[in-house]
Design an enzyme around this catalytic site. Structure first.
Site, PDB file in Angstrom:
ATOM      1  N   ARG A  86       7.637  17.287  -4.227  1.00  0.00           N
ATOM      2  CA  ARG A  86       8.209  16.003  -4.773  1.00  0.00           C
ATOM      3  C   ARG A  86       9.708  16.578  -5.236  1.00  0.00           C
ATOM      4  O   ARG A  86      10.769  15.918  -5.282  1.00  0.00           O
ATOM      5  CB  ARG A  86       7.278  15.448  -5.673  1.00  0.00           C
ATOM      6  N   LYS A 188      12.343  12.223  -8.928  1.00  0.00           N
ATOM      7  CA  LYS A 188      12.078  12.292 -10.654  1.00  0.00           C
ATOM      8  C   LYS A 188      13.511  12.661 -11.063  1.00  0.00           C
ATOM      9  O   LYS A 188      13.449  14.130 -11.400  1.00  0.00           O
ATOM     10  CB  LYS A 188      10.897  13.030 -10.788  1.00  0.00           C
ATOM     11  N   GLU A 224       6.538  -0.313 -11.813  1.00  0.00           N
ATOM     12  CA  GLU A 224       6.061   0.993 -12.793  1.00  0.00           C
ATOM     13  C   GLU A 224       5.532   0.390 -14.192  1.00  0.00           C
ATOM     14  O   GLU A 224       6.159  -0.698 -14.713  1.00  0.00           O
ATOM     15  CB  GLU A 224       7.281   1.810 -13.035  1.00  0.00           C
TER      16      GLU A 224
HETATM   17  N1  PLP Z   1       5.768   6.798 -12.371  1.00  0.00           N
HETATM   18  C1  PLP Z   1       6.919   7.607 -13.115  1.00  0.00           C
HETATM   19  C2  PLP Z   1       8.513   6.711 -13.501  1.00  0.00           C
HETATM   20  C3  PLP Z   1       6.670   9.127 -13.969  1.00  0.00           C
HETATM   21  O1  PLP Z   1       7.551   9.285 -14.525  1.00  0.00           O
HETATM   22  C4  PLP Z   1       5.608   9.292 -13.649  1.00  0.00           C
HETATM   23  C5  PLP Z   1       5.317  10.855 -14.286  1.00  0.00           C
HETATM   24  O2  PLP Z   1       5.323  11.741 -13.702  1.00  0.00           O
HETATM   25  C6  PLP Z   1       4.429   8.736 -12.902  1.00  0.00           C
HETATM   26  C7  PLP Z   1       4.927   7.607 -12.302  1.00  0.00           C
HETATM   27  C8  PLP Z   1       3.102   9.516 -12.586  1.00  0.00           C
HETATM   28  O3  PLP Z   1       3.351  10.391 -11.516  1.00  0.00           O
HETATM   29  P1  PLP Z   1       2.213  11.489 -11.611  1.00  0.00           P
HETATM   30  O4  PLP Z   1       1.053  11.153 -11.312  1.00  0.00           O
HETATM   31  O5  PLP Z   1       2.822  12.280 -10.120  1.00  0.00           O
HETATM   32  O6  PLP Z   1       2.604  12.358 -12.754  1.00  0.00           O
HETATM   33  C1  COI Z   2       4.409  12.806 -16.461  1.00  0.00           C
HETATM   34  O1  COI Z   2       3.600  12.139 -16.213  1.00  0.00           O
HETATM   35  O2  COI Z   2       4.555  14.057 -16.174  1.00  0.00           O
HETATM   36  C2  COI Z   2       5.807  12.275 -16.559  1.00  0.00           C
HETATM   37  O3  COI Z   2       6.872  13.012 -16.240  1.00  0.00           O
HETATM   38  C3  COI Z   2       5.885  11.124 -17.654  1.00  0.00           C
HETATM   39  C4  COI Z   2       6.887  11.272 -18.729  1.00  0.00           C
HETATM   40  C5  COI Z   2       6.642  12.155 -19.874  1.00  0.00           C
HETATM   41  C6  COI Z   2       8.200  11.428 -18.353  1.00  0.00           C
END
Ligand code: PLP
Ligand code: COI
Length: 345
Positions: A86, A188, A224
Site C-alpha cells: 500500500r 495514505k 470512512e
Molecule cells: N481508513 C483510514 C482513513 C485510515 O487512516 C486507516 C488506518 O490505517 C484505515 C482506514 C484502516 O486501515 P488499516 O486496516 O489498513 O489500518
Molecule cells: C492506523 O490505523 O494505523 C492509522 O493510521 C490510523 C491513525 C492513527 C492515523
C-alpha cells in the site's frame, strides 16, 4: 549499531494512543536515484532543509501496523507485506521512490526486534504500534517532486484508539470531505489527515468519538469512520462494507471480509452503504489497525440519531469478529497462509 536492550515497566493495561519515544528507529535516505543501506538510530528528531517538499507541498505518506506478543512470548506481525504494497501505491501517486517490499518488511522486523522490551505482554490488550513514513526532502521551492527522500520506521506501545476498546461509541456525519472523488482518498498521504483535523475536532467538540465521511461526489453514502473503515451487519447476517475509489483500502477490513466468509460462514459484500438506509443494519463498527474493531453505538445525521445494536453493549456478531481477528493477531488461532510473520528478537 550495537543494540542495547532496555527494560521497560509501563502500566501496560492502561496505555492510550500517544507518542512515546522508544529506543530505536530505522532510517534510510534516497539520493542520486537509490536508497542507502539504512540503519537503526537512537535519534528521534529529523533535521531537513527548510525547502523540503514534504513541508510545503505535502509530499509525505505513511503506514500504520502493529506487532503482537503471543502467549509463548513470541512477537509477530500481521500482514506486513500488505502495508509495504500500500505504501508503494502511495509513493507512486505522489511521485516518490517506493521502498522495496522485502526491505520494508525487514526494516520493520529489525526495529521491532531492537525495541523488544517495548512490546506489551500478552493478555494486556496492548500492542506495539509501528509507523513507517516517507517524506520528500532537500532544497527546493517550485512545485515538483523532491530530489531526496527519507524513509523511517518508528514504534511505540499503544492501547485502545477509541476510548474503551470494545465498547460502542457514537459518531457524527461530517459536512466536510477528507478526499475528492478522483483525489487521494485511497492512498495514505499526509494531506488526507490534514483535511480531517477540523471535521474531527468539530465532532469531538460535540462529544462524538469522531466523524463519518460521506462519498465526496453525492454525500449520500458512508465512506470512512475517522481513520477507520466502516462495516455493517445486516439483519440476515451479511457483513457489508462500502465500496468506493476514495476510501483507504483497509487491511483490517479486507481481513474481516475474509474471516467473516471463511471462518464465520457469513455472506459478505463490498457495496454502497446509503445514509438513508442505516436501518438495514443490526450492528455497525469501525475497523482499522489503530481502531481494531470499534463498535458504533449510534450515528448523528443532520436529521436524527440512529442507534444500531445498542449505545452501551457490543453486538454478538461484532464481538465474534473481534474475537476471531484478535485471536489470529495474537497467535491464538491459526492464521490464513502468509498472514502472520514472526519477528525474532
Ligand atoms: N481508513 C483510514 C482513513 C485510515 O487512516 C486507516 C488506518 O490505517 C484505515 C482506514 C484502516 O486501515 P488499516 O486496516 O489498513 O489500518
Ligand atoms: C492506523 O490505523 O494505523 C492509522 O493510521 C490510523 C491513525 C492513527 C492515523
Amino acid at each position: 549499531m550495537t543494540v542495547v536492550k532496555s527494560t521497560v515497566d509501563l502500566d501496560w493495561e492502561n496505555l492510550g494512543f500517544s507518542y512515546l519515544k522508544t529506543d530505536y528507529r530505522y532510517v534510510s535516505y534516497w539520493k542520486n536515484g537509490e536508497w542507502d543501506a539504512g540503519a537503526l538510530s537512537t535519534e528521534n528528531t529529523v533535521t531537513i532543509s527548510e525547502g523540503s517538499p514534504a513541508l510545503h507541498y505535502g509530499q509525505s505518506c505513511f503506514e500504520g501496523m502493529k506487532a503482537y506478543r503471543t502467549k509463548d512470548g513470541d512477537i509477530q506481525l500481521f500482514r506486513p507485506e500488505e502495508n509495504a504494497k500500500r505504501m508503494a501505491k502511495s509513493c507512486e501517486r505522489l511521485m516518490m521512490p517506493a521502498f522495496p517490499v522485502d526491505k520494508f518488511v525487514e526494516a520493520v522486523k529489525e526495529v521491532v526486534a531492537a525495541n523488544e522490551a517495548w512490546v506489551p505482554p500478552y493478555g494486556t490488550g496492548s500492542t506495539l504500534y509501528i509507523r513507517p513514513y516517507m517524506i520528500g526532502i532537500g532544497d527546493n521551492i517550485g512545485v515538483r517532486p523532491a530530489s531526496e527522500y527519507l524513509f523511517s520506521v518508528f514504534v511505540m506501545p499503544v492501547g485502545a484508539y477509541f476510548k474503551g476498546g470494545l465498547v460502542p461509541t457514537n459518531f457524527i456525519i461530517s459536512d466536510f470531505d477528507r478526499a475528492a472523488p478522483h483525489g487521494t482518498g485511497a492512498i495514505k498521504v499526509g494531506g488526507n489527515y490534514a483535511a480531517s483535523l477540523m471535521p474531527g475536532a468539530l465532532a469531538k467538540q460535540r462529544h462524538f468519538s469522531d466523524c463519518i465521511y460521506l462519498d465526496p461526489a453525492t454525500h449520500t453514502k458512508i465512506e470512512e469512520v475517522g481513520s477507520a473503515n466502516f462495516f455493517g451487519i445486516t439483519h440476515d447476517n451479511e457483513f457489508v462494507t462500502p465500496s468506493s475509489p476514495s476510501i483507504l483500502p483497509s487491511i483490517t477490513k479486507y481481513s474481516l471480509l475474509y474471516l467473516a466468509e471463511h471462518y464465520l460462514g457469513m455472506k459478505v459484500a463490498e457495496r454502497d452503504v446509503y445514509l438513508n438506509r442505516l436501518d438495514e443494519f443490526s450492528e455497525a463498527g469501525a475497523c482499522g489497525t489503530a481502531a481494531v474493531i470499534s463498535p458504533i453505538g449510534g450515528i448523528q445525521t443532520n436529521e436524527d440519531f440512529h442507534v444500531f445494536y445498542s449505545e452501551t453493549e457490543v453486538g454478538p456478531v461484532t464481538e465474534k469478529l473481534y474475537a476471531t481477528l484478535t485471536a489470529i493477531q495474537f497467535g491464538d488461532l491459526p492464521a490464513p497462509e502468509g498472514w502472520v510473520v514472526k519477528v525474532t528478537a
